[in-house]
Design a protein around this motif. Structure first.
Motif, PDB file in Angstrom:
ATOM      1  N   ASP A  50      40.020  43.869  53.153  1.00  0.00           N
ATOM      2  CA  ASP A  50      41.445  43.611  52.925  1.00  0.00           C
ATOM      3  C   ASP A  50      41.853  43.767  51.463  1.00  0.00           C
ATOM      4  OD1 ASP A  50      42.001  43.138  55.585  1.00  0.00           O
ATOM      5  OD2 ASP A  50      41.622  40.975  55.439  1.00  0.00           O
ATOM      6  N   ILE A  51      40.920  44.117  50.606  1.00  0.00           N
ATOM      7  CA  ILE A  51      41.237  44.382  49.205  1.00  0.00           C
ATOM      8  C   ILE A  51      41.358  45.890  49.031  1.00  0.00           C
ATOM      9  CG2 ILE A  51      40.389  44.240  46.826  1.00  0.00           C
ATOM     10  CD1 ILE A  51      39.293  41.490  47.479  1.00  0.00           C
ATOM     11  N   ASP A  52      42.543  46.339  48.647  1.00  0.00           N
ATOM     12  CA  ASP A  52      42.881  47.766  48.656  1.00  0.00           C
ATOM     13  C   ASP A  52      42.519  48.493  47.372  1.00  0.00           C
ATOM     14  OD1 ASP A  52      44.516  47.759  51.267  1.00  0.00           O
ATOM     15  OD2 ASP A  52      45.435  46.149  50.102  1.00  0.00           O
ATOM     16  N   ALA A  53      42.378  47.759  46.275  1.00  0.00           N
ATOM     17  CA  ALA A  53      42.101  48.387  44.983  1.00  0.00           C
ATOM     18  C   ALA A  53      41.314  47.407  44.133  1.00  0.00           C
ATOM     19  CB  ALA A  53      43.397  48.784  44.281  1.00  0.00           C
ATOM     20  N   VAL A  54      40.501  47.945  43.234  1.00  0.00           N
ATOM     21  CA  VAL A  54      39.714  47.105  42.328  1.00  0.00           C
ATOM     22  C   VAL A  54      39.875  47.634  40.908  1.00  0.00           C
ATOM     23  CG1 VAL A  54      37.407  46.327  41.647  1.00  0.00           C
ATOM     24  CG2 VAL A  54      38.002  46.465  44.076  1.00  0.00           C
ATOM     25  N   THR A  55      40.218  46.738  39.984  1.00  0.00           N
ATOM     26  CA  THR A  55      40.266  47.084  38.570  1.00  0.00           C
ATOM     27  C   THR A  55      39.214  46.265  37.839  1.00  0.00           C
ATOM     28  OG1 THR A  55      41.627  47.052  36.565  1.00  0.00           O
ATOM     29  CG2 THR A  55      42.194  45.459  38.274  1.00  0.00           C
TER      30      THR A  55
ATOM     31  N   VAL B 240      46.559  44.433  48.134  1.00  0.00           N
ATOM     32  CA  VAL B 240      45.778  43.374  47.492  1.00  0.00           C
ATOM     33  C   VAL B 240      44.857  44.023  46.460  1.00  0.00           C
ATOM     34  CG1 VAL B 240      44.154  41.478  47.811  1.00  0.00           C
ATOM     35  CG2 VAL B 240      45.850  41.988  49.592  1.00  0.00           C
ATOM     36  N   VAL B 241      44.891  43.518  45.232  1.00  0.00           N
ATOM     37  CA  VAL B 241      44.095  44.092  44.143  1.00  0.00           C
ATOM     38  C   VAL B 241      43.052  43.083  43.684  1.00  0.00           C
ATOM     39  CG1 VAL B 241      44.134  45.114  41.846  1.00  0.00           C
ATOM     40  CG2 VAL B 241      46.086  45.443  43.384  1.00  0.00           C
ATOM     41  N   GLY B 242      41.794  43.511  43.664  1.00  0.00           N
ATOM     42  CA  GLY B 242      40.725  42.702  43.096  1.00  0.00           C
ATOM     43  C   GLY B 242      40.618  42.979  41.606  1.00  0.00           C
ATOM     44  N   MET B 243      40.585  41.923  40.811  1.00  0.00           N
ATOM     45  CA  MET B 243      40.540  42.062  39.347  1.00  0.00           C
ATOM     46  C   MET B 243      39.288  41.381  38.821  1.00  0.00           C
ATOM     47  SD  MET B 243      44.508  41.209  38.498  1.00  0.00           S
ATOM     48  CE  MET B 243      45.820  42.155  39.284  1.00  0.00           C
ATOM     49  N   ILE B 244      38.368  42.166  38.292  1.00  0.00           N
ATOM     50  CA  ILE B 244      37.128  41.627  37.739  1.00  0.00           C
ATOM     51  C   ILE B 244      37.215  41.768  36.222  1.00  0.00           C
ATOM     52  CG2 ILE B 244      34.615  41.791  37.751  1.00  0.00           C
ATOM     53  CD1 ILE B 244      34.808  42.975  40.558  1.00  0.00           C
ATOM     54  N   ASN B 245      37.242  40.635  35.550  1.00  0.00           N
ATOM     55  CA  ASN B 245      37.657  40.599  34.148  1.00  0.00           C
ATOM     56  C   ASN B 245      36.493  40.321  33.203  1.00  0.00           C
ATOM     57  OD1 ASN B 245      40.254  40.869  32.793  1.00  0.00           O
ATOM     58  ND2 ASN B 245      39.867  38.834  31.967  1.00  0.00           N
ATOM     59  N   PRO B 246      36.539  40.835  31.966  1.00  0.00           N
ATOM     60  CA  PRO B 246      35.460  40.621  31.003  1.00  0.00           C
ATOM     61  C   PRO B 246      35.622  39.314  30.235  1.00  0.00           C
ATOM     62  CG  PRO B 246      37.090  42.035  30.023  1.00  0.00           C
ATOM     63  CD  PRO B 246      37.589  41.717  31.410  1.00  0.00           C
ATOM     64  N   TRP B 247      34.637  39.047  29.371  1.00  0.00           N
ATOM     65  CA  TRP B 247      34.610  37.787  28.642  1.00  0.00           C
ATOM     66  C   TRP B 247      35.074  37.899  27.199  1.00  0.00           C
ATOM     67  CZ3 TRP B 247      31.579  39.090  24.658  1.00  0.00           C
ATOM     68  CH2 TRP B 247      30.521  39.996  24.869  1.00  0.00           C
TER      69      TRP B 247
ATOM     70  N   SER C 196      34.772  52.101  51.591  1.00  0.00           N
ATOM     71  CA  SER C 196      36.137  51.764  51.996  1.00  0.00           C
ATOM     72  C   SER C 196      37.185  52.560  51.234  1.00  0.00           C
ATOM     73  CB  SER C 196      36.386  50.262  51.806  1.00  0.00           C
ATOM     74  OG  SER C 196      36.138  49.878  50.470  1.00  0.00           O
ATOM     75  N   LEU C 197      36.750  53.467  50.349  1.00  0.00           N
ATOM     76  CA  LEU C 197      37.659  54.342  49.598  1.00  0.00           C
ATOM     77  C   LEU C 197      38.756  53.565  48.876  1.00  0.00           C
ATOM     78  CD1 LEU C 197      38.060  57.326  52.106  1.00  0.00           C
ATOM     79  CD2 LEU C 197      36.580  57.192  50.088  1.00  0.00           C
ATOM     80  N   LYS C 198      38.375  52.447  48.257  1.00  0.00           N
ATOM     81  CA  LYS C 198      39.347  51.677  47.485  1.00  0.00           C
ATOM     82  C   LYS C 198      39.784  52.461  46.251  1.00  0.00           C
ATOM     83  CE  LYS C 198      37.060  47.281  48.585  1.00  0.00           C
ATOM     84  NZ  LYS C 198      37.850  46.983  49.776  1.00  0.00           N
ATOM     85  N   LYS C 199      41.021  52.256  45.822  1.00  0.00           N
ATOM     86  CA  LYS C 199      41.448  52.778  44.532  1.00  0.00           C
ATOM     87  C   LYS C 199      40.695  52.020  43.436  1.00  0.00           C
ATOM     88  CE  LYS C 199      45.732  53.918  43.609  1.00  0.00           C
ATOM     89  NZ  LYS C 199      47.203  53.865  43.433  1.00  0.00           N
ATOM     90  N   LEU C 200      40.276  52.737  42.397  1.00  0.00           N
ATOM     91  CA  LEU C 200      39.502  52.127  41.321  1.00  0.00           C
ATOM     92  C   LEU C 200      40.104  52.451  39.964  1.00  0.00           C
ATOM     93  CD1 LEU C 200      35.885  52.991  42.543  1.00  0.00           C
ATOM     94  CD2 LEU C 200      37.095  50.811  42.839  1.00  0.00           C
ATOM     95  N   SER C 201      40.053  51.481  39.077  1.00  0.00           N
ATOM     96  CA  SER C 201      40.453  51.685  37.686  1.00  0.00           C
ATOM     97  C   SER C 201      39.431  50.968  36.813  1.00  0.00           C
ATOM     98  CB  SER C 201      41.853  51.130  37.434  1.00  0.00           C
ATOM     99  OG  SER C 201      42.210  51.264  36.074  1.00  0.00           O
ATOM    100  N   PHE C 202      38.736  51.722  35.970  1.00  0.00           N
ATOM    101  CA  PHE C 202      37.671  51.160  35.139  1.00  0.00           C
ATOM    102  C   PHE C 202      37.945  51.425  33.665  1.00  0.00           C
ATOM    103  CE2 PHE C 202      34.265  52.010  38.631  1.00  0.00           C
ATOM    104  CZ  PHE C 202      34.733  50.927  39.367  1.00  0.00           C
ATOM    105  N   GLU C 203      37.841  50.379  32.867  1.00  0.00           N
ATOM    106  CA  GLU C 203      37.768  50.542  31.412  1.00  0.00           C
ATOM    107  C   GLU C 203      36.399  50.014  31.023  1.00  0.00           C
ATOM    108  OE1 GLU C 203      37.294  49.630  27.815  1.00  0.00           O
ATOM    109  OE2 GLU C 203      38.908  48.164  28.053  1.00  0.00           O
ATOM    110  N   LEU C 204      35.502  50.939  30.634  1.00  0.00           N
ATOM    111  CA  LEU C 204      34.091  50.609  30.489  1.00  0.00           C
ATOM    112  C   LEU C 204      33.661  50.595  29.020  1.00  0.00           C
ATOM    113  CD1 LEU C 204      32.862  52.699  33.566  1.00  0.00           C
ATOM    114  CD2 LEU C 204      33.517  50.288  33.484  1.00  0.00           C
ATOM    115  N   GLY C 205      32.397  50.885  28.782  1.00  0.00           N
ATOM    116  CA  GLY C 205      31.841  50.723  27.452  1.00  0.00           C
ATOM    117  C   GLY C 205      32.371  51.723  26.440  1.00  0.00           C
ATOM    118  N   GLY C 206      32.048  51.465  25.186  1.00  0.00           N
ATOM    119  CA  GLY C 206      32.444  52.365  24.115  1.00  0.00           C
ATOM    120  C   GLY C 206      31.446  52.313  22.963  1.00  0.00           C
TER     121      GLY C 206
END
Length: 495
Positions: free
Chosen positions: A235-240, A158-165, A258-268
């Motif tokens: 129950d969420i295994d990864a967060v992007t 299960v992947v949690g996806m937190i999205n920008p605007w 919980s040592l979730k896998k993480l993928s971040f695309e952050l500021g620039g």
């Protein structure tokens, strides 16, 4: 800069949508009944209501997503999964006008830009990963005559996806398409400022044949709300996550136990390095886009412009003249180049930095904080060019995320590289020169995940996408996306 509403009869049938959660194949209200206003940034008027979810809604979504892994979704062949994913892309294009309308109303961006870039790219994301899924292999090694080793790829879960605007549909599909291709399931949380295309996408996924529980959508806020619940849920295994660096740090801290896998695309705070031997007309045309496309609300925007001293005055004169000619106004005016910023909160932030530029000794040669002529409402900021700032100035070092750029001269290649790398960010860079050796030499010294030579925003979805330093963790694109949305197990067979 006067606003003129686009004469487009086909758009009259579309209306803003009230945004409800989508959990286990059905739309639902928040269990608390709580909603908040959705505001059109071009008019400052309410256009609908958004359900506000939290821990309870995330619990339901995560449970549905976990169960779906073992259901029909988990039993589909790769070719069956590919067919369903491709169908989502088809439905996006079939509904392109409505999606572009919703995106323009929600974000304030020009309708034409949403139609030509956001919606088209969103569909292409599904097409790309539908194809990539059926052609991707894994590793196999023969250890002499002793053993055979091979890798088996399985969904991460299960992947949690937190999205920008800023690019709501485009960037959400950039996450969801590879997630589905890898066989994983999703709990999505769009920005509370731009929830409508995510709501429509959930509907299209169901129409395409995605089984119940595979794609779930929970609206809400970050801390103490749906966002935080996603980052800590067992129950969420990864967060992007795509967004600002401060929020990325908070998510990393919340997910650590919980040592979730993480993928971040952050500021620039991306540099645009322009050498004297470049094609200046091409530079101006592309720099207008890299500076002001989507109101400058692009993570890859070239907001720090460094120009070789020999052509500095000529560049500045041509660039400022072209910026002044850009049309700022109604997103549904066909002439509009620059729409409204996404919210009052963000509008005030951008205005703060423009005022700060003057306090730091900068000169605003075009743009500024005044409302564009002919506009009396909406969160509009004119394309703003600032000169005269030192490299250490906050407006040079900090991400503004609006139509505001700084222009600084340099004398040598060494100085240009030093300026470019002198930041806590490392997402993208554009280098402009017709000297091939210099182009490669400079590119190899730049501390950024994405480097363009004589172009900007040219993407091949097979290539690695992501940032260095405070600009992100991990890479997306092609095999790199699959590495995040799946897990590899090694199987050894003794011969």
């Amino acid at each position: 800069m006067q606003s003129r509403v686009m004469e487009h009869e086909s758009l009259n049938k579309y209306k803003p949508v009230n945004c409800r959660h989508f959990i286990n194949g059905a739309f639902m209200d928040s269990l608390s009944g709580e909603t908040v206003s959705n505001i059109n940034p071009a008019t400052e008027k309410e256009i609908g209501r958004i359900a506000v979810g939290g821990e309870e809604e995330v619990n339901l979504a995560a449970s549905a997503a976990k169960k779906a892994l073992q259901g029909p979704w988990g039993r589909m062949t790769s070719f069956e999964r590919s067919s369903v994913i491709r169908r989502i892309g088809d439905l996006i294009l079939e509904n392109r006008e409505e999606l572009a309308y919703l995106e323009a109303v929600d974000t304030g961006k020009p309708y034409r830009l949403a139609l030509e870039m956001d919606i088209t790219r969103a569909a292409h994301n599904f097409y790309f990963f539908a194809d990539y899924l059926t052609s991707m292999g894994t590793e196999a090694y023969q250890q002499d005559q002793k053993a055979l080793h091979y890798a088996v790829r399985r969904p991460v879960g299960v992947v949690g996806m937190i999205n920008p605007w800023n690019l709501p549909l485009l960037l959400l599909t950039w996450k969801l398409a590879p997630c589905l291709a890898a066989g994983s399931t999703a709990v999505m949380k769009p920005s509370e400022w731009t929830p409508m295309t995510a709501t429509k996408l959930a509907e299209l996924c169901s129409e395409a044949g995605i089984p119940d529980g595979v794609v779930n959508l929970v609206h809400g806020f970050g801390p103490g709300s749906a966002g935080e619940a996603i980052t800590t849920h067992p129950d969420i295994d990864a967060v992007t996550f795509t967004g600002d660096t401060k929020t990325g740090t908070a998510i990393m801290q919340a997910a650590a136990p919980s040592l979730k896998k993480l993928s971040f695309e952050l500021g620039g705070k991306n540099p645009n390095i322009i050498f004297a031997d470049s094609d200046l007309d091409e530079v101006i045309e592309t720099t207008l886009k890299s500076s002001f496309l989507n109101q400058g609300q692009v993570c890859l925007a070239g907001s720090r412009i460094y120009v070789e001293s020999r052509i500095y005055d000529e560049f500045l004169e041509k660039f400022s003249r072209a910026a002044k000619e850009m049309t700022v106004g109604d997103p549904f005016d066909e002439r509009t180049n620059v729409g409204a910023l996404v919210s009052r909160e963000h509008y005030e932030r951008v205005k703060y930095y423009i005022n700060l530029a003057g306090e730091e000794g900068g000169t605003i040669i075009t743009g500024g904080t005044a409302m564009p002529e002919g506009l009396e409402e909406g969160y509009y900021v004119q394309p703003t060019i600032v000169t005269g700032l030192k490299q250490s100035a906050r407006c040079v070092q900090e991400e503004i995320f609006g139509p505001v750029v700084t222009v600084i001269p340099f004398d040598t290649e060494e100085e240009a590289v030093g300026f470019a790398n002198d930041t806590s960010y490392g997402l993208g860079t554009s280098i402009w020169t017709n000297d091939l050796r210099k182009a490669h030499r400079v590119a190899h010294r730049i501390e950024a995940g994405i480097i363009w030579i004589n172009t900007w925003y040219l993407r091949d979805l097979r290539t690695p996408f992501g940032g260095m330093k405070e600009s992100g963790v991990g890479r997306e694109g092609g095999a790199h996306s699959f590495e995040f949305y799946s897990e590899l197990s090694n199987v050894t067979v003794k011969l």
